[in-house]
Motif scaffolding. Structure first.
Motif, PDB file in Angstrom:
ATOM      1  N   GLN A   1       0.833  -1.202   0.000  1.00  0.00           N
ATOM      2  CA  GLN A   1       0.000   0.000   0.000  1.00  0.00           C
ATOM      3  C   GLN A   1       0.869   1.254   0.000  1.00  0.00           C
ATOM      4  O   GLN A   1       0.568   2.237  -0.700  1.00  0.00           O
ATOM      5  N   ARG A   2       1.976   1.202   0.751  1.00  0.00           N
ATOM      6  CA  ARG A   2       2.870   2.354   0.824  1.00  0.00           C
ATOM      7  C   ARG A   2       3.491   2.647  -0.548  1.00  0.00           C
ATOM      8  O   ARG A   2       3.538   3.793  -0.996  1.00  0.00           O
ATOM      9  N   VAL A   3       3.940   1.599  -1.222  1.00  0.00           N
ATOM     10  CA  VAL A   3       4.546   1.763  -2.554  1.00  0.00           C
ATOM     11  C   VAL A   3       3.523   2.291  -3.548  1.00  0.00           C
ATOM     12  O   VAL A   3       3.807   3.209  -4.324  1.00  0.00           O
ATOM     13  N   LEU A   4       2.302   1.757  -3.527  1.00  0.00           N
ATOM     14  CA  LEU A   4       1.258   2.200  -4.453  1.00  0.00           C
ATOM     15  C   LEU A   4       0.889   3.663  -4.230  1.00  0.00           C
ATOM     16  O   LEU A   4       0.611   4.395  -5.183  1.00  0.00           O
ATOM     17  N   GLU A   5       0.897   4.081  -2.973  1.00  0.00           N
ATOM     18  CA  GLU A   5       0.583   5.482  -2.666  1.00  0.00           C
ATOM     19  C   GLU A   5       1.671   6.409  -3.202  1.00  0.00           C
ATOM     20  O   GLU A   5       1.372   7.486  -3.731  1.00  0.00           O
ATOM     21  N   VAL A   6       2.937   6.000  -3.080  1.00  0.00           N
ATOM     22  CA  VAL A   6       4.035   6.815  -3.597  1.00  0.00           C
ATOM     23  C   VAL A   6       3.964   6.890  -5.127  1.00  0.00           C
ATOM     24  O   VAL A   6       4.196   7.949  -5.719  1.00  0.00           O
ATOM     25  N   ILE A   7       3.653   5.760  -5.752  1.00  0.00           N
ATOM     26  CA  ILE A   7       3.509   5.735  -7.216  1.00  0.00           C
ATOM     27  C   ILE A   7       2.426   6.717  -7.655  1.00  0.00           C
ATOM     28  O   ILE A   7       2.596   7.473  -8.612  1.00  0.00           O
ATOM     29  N   LYS A   8       1.306   6.720  -6.910  1.00  0.00           N
ATOM     30  CA  LYS A   8       0.201   7.621  -7.243  1.00  0.00           C
ATOM     31  C   LYS A   8       0.601   9.079  -7.030  1.00  0.00           C
ATOM     32  O   LYS A   8       0.313   9.946  -7.862  1.00  0.00           O
ATOM     33  N   GLU A   9       1.273   9.347  -5.926  1.00  0.00           N
ATOM     34  CA  GLU A   9       1.679  10.724  -5.595  1.00  0.00           C
ATOM     35  C   GLU A   9       2.686  11.278  -6.600  1.00  0.00           C
ATOM     36  O   GLU A   9       2.613  12.439  -7.001  1.00  0.00           O
ATOM     37  N   THR A  10       3.626  10.449  -7.000  1.00  0.00           N
ATOM     38  CA  THR A  10       4.715  10.919  -7.870  1.00  0.00           C
ATOM     39  C   THR A  10       4.350  10.857  -9.355  1.00  0.00           C
ATOM     40  O   THR A  10       5.019  11.479 -10.186  1.00  0.00           O
TER      41      THR A  10
END
Length: 337
Positions: A37-46
């Motif tokens: 979930q943390r990685v997916l959130e960073v992908i979405k943010e960036t």
């Protein structure tokens, strides 16, 4: 200029390794739900976009399917492509489209190009498929399905309709409308399985209704407008005036229709005209064309689903799929009294 976000940036911001980010993206190895979930959130943010080539090297899958067409602007091809694209999207595949302009050498080059692009499968739409095409694709090891007038001549995965029955039904439809002298203009050479089936359907309908076969009413040509026009004009110039003309392609049927009008006859008052395929022009030309309606969208959809099954090594019950058709009665055929 805005900096391109890399997988390294995502890993750093998420506090994980690059390999962990790769596992999340490719779903290749399990990671905890929290890290995922943390990685997916960073992908979405960036706004990070994974490199498809790098991804394919990890997954060994390109998610690409090559589609080879004879003429991208042709209405027959357009309607098939709609079905192909819909199913590809549904199963998360992208399409690489190659337009060959009906050139055999270009078709073979396209197969090589698609292989170089690492496509996982090929859908080949061609007016005429030869042994060279079949062997070339089979030797490449790429799963393939075919839509072509001549595809049924070979032991390959094909999608079509029941041509003999469809031709029989349209010929009988014309006979039931009071036409006994029916010209039959076929849109490919007489030595293919497809045209032998269509000729057989035509002859069977005449025989059923005790109508003598007149070979002078039979012509062979191509799918295009000019060929249909020329075939019909030759009949009329030779003094052969049929009650109706059944042309096994809609574009060629429109050509035949115009040849009739240019020769001083009326459609359908003097000569009725029927086509085959039910492409868009059949519905918008005047008089609207009576035709055999093939499910072109479904043909594309089934061909794409079949090649995806081959890619995934799923079972396929029938190598040669025949889809249903229907007779569409419009304005170009008149009941003869």
């Amino acid at each position: 200029m805005k900096k391109t976000v890399t997988i390294k940036d995502v890993a750093k911001q998420a506090g994980v390794s690059i390999s962990t980010v790769s596992r999340v993206i490719n779903d290749s190895k399990p990671v905890t739900d929290e890290i995922k979930q943390r990685v997916l959130e960073v992908i979405k943010e960036t706004g990070y976009i994974p490199n498809p080539l790098a991804r394919s090297l990890v997954t060994k899958k390109s998610q690409l399917i090559g589609v080879i067409v004879p003429e991208v602007s042709d209405t027959f091809v357009n309607e098939i492509l709609n079905g192909i694209e819909e199913i590809a999207r549904m199963y998360d595949f992208d399409i690489l489209l190659s337009n060959t302009y009906s050139d055999k050498e270009q078709e073979l080059k396209s197969i090589n190009l698609l292989r170089a692009k690492q496509v996982e499968g090929i859908v080949l739409i061609s007016w005429v498929i030869g042994e060279e095409h079949v062997n070339f694709i089979q030797n490449s090891g790429i799963p393939a399905t075919y839509i072509s007038k001549t595809a049924r001549d070979y032991d390959i995965y094909t999608v079509s309709t029941s041509n003999k029955k469809a031709t029989f039904d349209m010929t009988e439809h014309l006979i039931n409308k009071g036409h006994s002298k029916i010209a039959f203009i076929m849109t490919s050479k007489e030595d293919t399985i497809l045209e032998m089936e269509r000729l057989s359907g035509y002859e069977a309908a005449l025989e059923k209704h005790d109508i003598q076969l007149d070979k002078s009413l039979i012509k062979y040509g191509e799918t295009d407008y000019e060929s249909g026009y020329n075939s019909m004009k030759e009949l009329l110039d030779d003094g052969i005036i049929p009650h109706a003309a059944f042309v096994t392609g809609d574009e060629a049927a429109i050509g035949a229709l115009n040849a009739i009008c240019d020769s001083g006859y009326r459609v359908p008052e003097d000569i009725s005209v029927a086509g085959f395929n039910d492409v868009k022009i059949a519905k918008i030309y005047r008089p609207k064309l009576t035709t055999v309606s093939q499910p072109l969208y479904d043909m594309g959809a089934v061909a794409m689903r079949m090649v995806i099954k081959l890619i995934n090594k799923e079972e396929i019950e029938n190598k040669k799929v025949e889809l249903p058709y229907r007779i569409v009665d419009r304005e170009s055929v008149l009941t003869r009294k």
